[in-house]
Design an enzyme around this catalytic site. Structure first.
Site, PDB file in Angstrom:
ATOM      1  N   ASP A 129      29.421  43.658  42.081  1.00 60.20           N
ATOM      2  CA  ASP A 129      30.399  44.263  43.000  1.00 60.20           C
ATOM      3  C   ASP A 129      30.240  45.777  42.879  1.00 60.20           C
ATOM      4  OD1 ASP A 129      32.651  44.839  44.519  1.00 60.20           O
ATOM      5  OD2 ASP A 129      34.061  44.351  42.908  1.00 60.20           O
TER       6      ASP A 129
HETATM    7  C1  SPV Z   1      38.367  42.525  44.176  1.00 59.39           C
HETATM    8  O1  SPV Z   1      38.845  41.390  44.043  1.00 59.39           O
HETATM    9  O2  SPV Z   1      37.241  42.731  44.626  1.00 59.39           O
HETATM   10  C2  SPV Z   1      39.150  43.688  43.791  1.00 59.39           C
HETATM   11  C3  SPV Z   1      40.123  43.554  42.724  1.00 59.39           C
HETATM   12  O3  SPV Z   1      38.917  44.754  44.323  1.00 59.39           O
HETATM   13  S1  SPV Z   1      39.313  44.017  41.240  1.00 59.39           S
HETATM   14  O4  SPV Z   1      38.176  43.136  41.039  1.00 59.39           O
HETATM   15  O5  SPV Z   1      40.318  43.900  40.240  1.00 59.39           O
HETATM   16  O6  SPV Z   1      38.868  45.403  41.391  1.00 59.39           O
HETATM   17 MG    MG Z   2      37.080  44.799  45.248  1.00 57.32          MG
END
Ligand code: SPV
Ligand code: MG
Length: 292
Positions: A61
């Site tokens: 991510d």
């Molecule tokens: C997501 O679920 O992608 C978020 C929340 O942005 S976190 O992973 O806590 O950043």
């Molecule tokens: Mg996110």
């Protein structure tokens, strides 16, 4: 005949819940099937999570997927469900120009709420053990103004997310940033924390005084009952990644069991039936077309 599914806007769902003194409960998904299961379970909205969508592609991510790819996942989900998608749009995928394009594209796809965070592009997931650098407040406010100017309908809902607590900048900075974000036009703020307790979020809420709706993501402090969160001043709770984590555990255990036992007898009572899958596909409606 299978019909296109319509959905209320996130803004209207939030208004209804606020009138009832209840929270909007939102759960993370990465595809239409997850969205449909979230709706069937009774959630009020689905969070098109950047963590989930990128994990579903076995990618970090970390702004690796493009806006188009995140939008596709969110739009497929929204098309299939009668509750609104809240799209996690990371940093807005770049600068002010990217933000304007993002709003045009998400709105055109029927998404009624987006959440943009004040990290720098390219971003790294909040829970990664690394320093996070935030965009300066004025520059993020400029992105918010651009987003609000770019929206075509008054219904479009913009959540400004601060990572001030994640960056160790403290509650005062979080308050200053969120105040500026609301002044710049944000409809709500998301205060994120990766503390093991909810204390700093509670401190924020106590000083915030309901200046605008507050969204929370209680991942590292899971012991916050939704009714208590409402009493503490929260308007929306996002359970961002529990579905993804449950999927990983269940698939892993299921696959291991099949290989270990050599047959699937032990599993049958615990896994969804094929009829259940047909139902989720609304197969009966589709089959009516055969004799139309
Ligand atoms: C997501 O679920 O992608 C978020 C929340 O942005 S976190 O992973 O806590 O950043
Ligand atoms: Mg996110």
């Amino acid at each position: 005949m299978p019909k296109p599914v319509s959905h209320p806007s996130f803004r209207s769902v939030l208004a209804d819940k606020r009138a009832l003194g209840a929270a909007v409960r939102v759960v993370g998904v990465h595809d239409a099937l997850g969205g449909r299961l979230a709706e069937a379970a009774g959630f009020d909205a689905a969070w098109a999570s950047s963590l989930e969508v990128s994990a579903a592609r076995c990618l970090p991510d970390a702004s690796i997927l493009t806006m188009t790819e995140y939008l596709e996942a969110a739009a497929h989900t929204q098309k299939a469900i009668g509750i609104p998608v809240v799209a996690d749009v990371d940093t807005g995928y770049g600068n002010n120009l990217n933000v304007a394009h993002m709003v045009h594209e998400y709105e055109a796809a029927g998404i009624t709420a987006v959440c943009m965070e004040d990290k720098l592009f390219p971003k790294m997931n909040t829970f990664v053990a690394t320093a996070q650098t935030l965009l300066d407040t004025d520059a993020f406010c400029s992105k918010i103004k651009v987003a609000k100017d770019a929206q075509g309908s008054d219904d479009f809902f913009f959540i400004a997310r601060t990572e001030a607590l994640i960056d160790g900048l403290g509650v005062q900075t979080a308050l200053e940033r969120c105040t500026a974000y609301v002044e710049a036009g944000a409809d709500a703020v998301l205060i994120h924390s990766k503390s093991q307790t909810k204390d700093e979020v509670l401190e924020f809420l106590g000083l915030w005084n309901d200046r605008a709706p507050v969204v929370v993501v209680p991942t590292t402090y899971p012991d916050w009952h939704v009714d208590d969160a409402v009493k503490d001043g929260v308007s929306t709770v996002i359970y961002a990644n529990q579905g993804l984590r449950a999927t990983v555990s269940t698939l892993r255990d299921t696959y291991i069991s099949i290989l270990r036992h050599g047959d699937t007898t032990r599993l049958e009572d615990d896994i969804a039936s094929v009829e259940d899958i047909f139902e989720l596909q609304q197969l009966a409606d589709w089959r009516k077309l055969e004799s139309a």
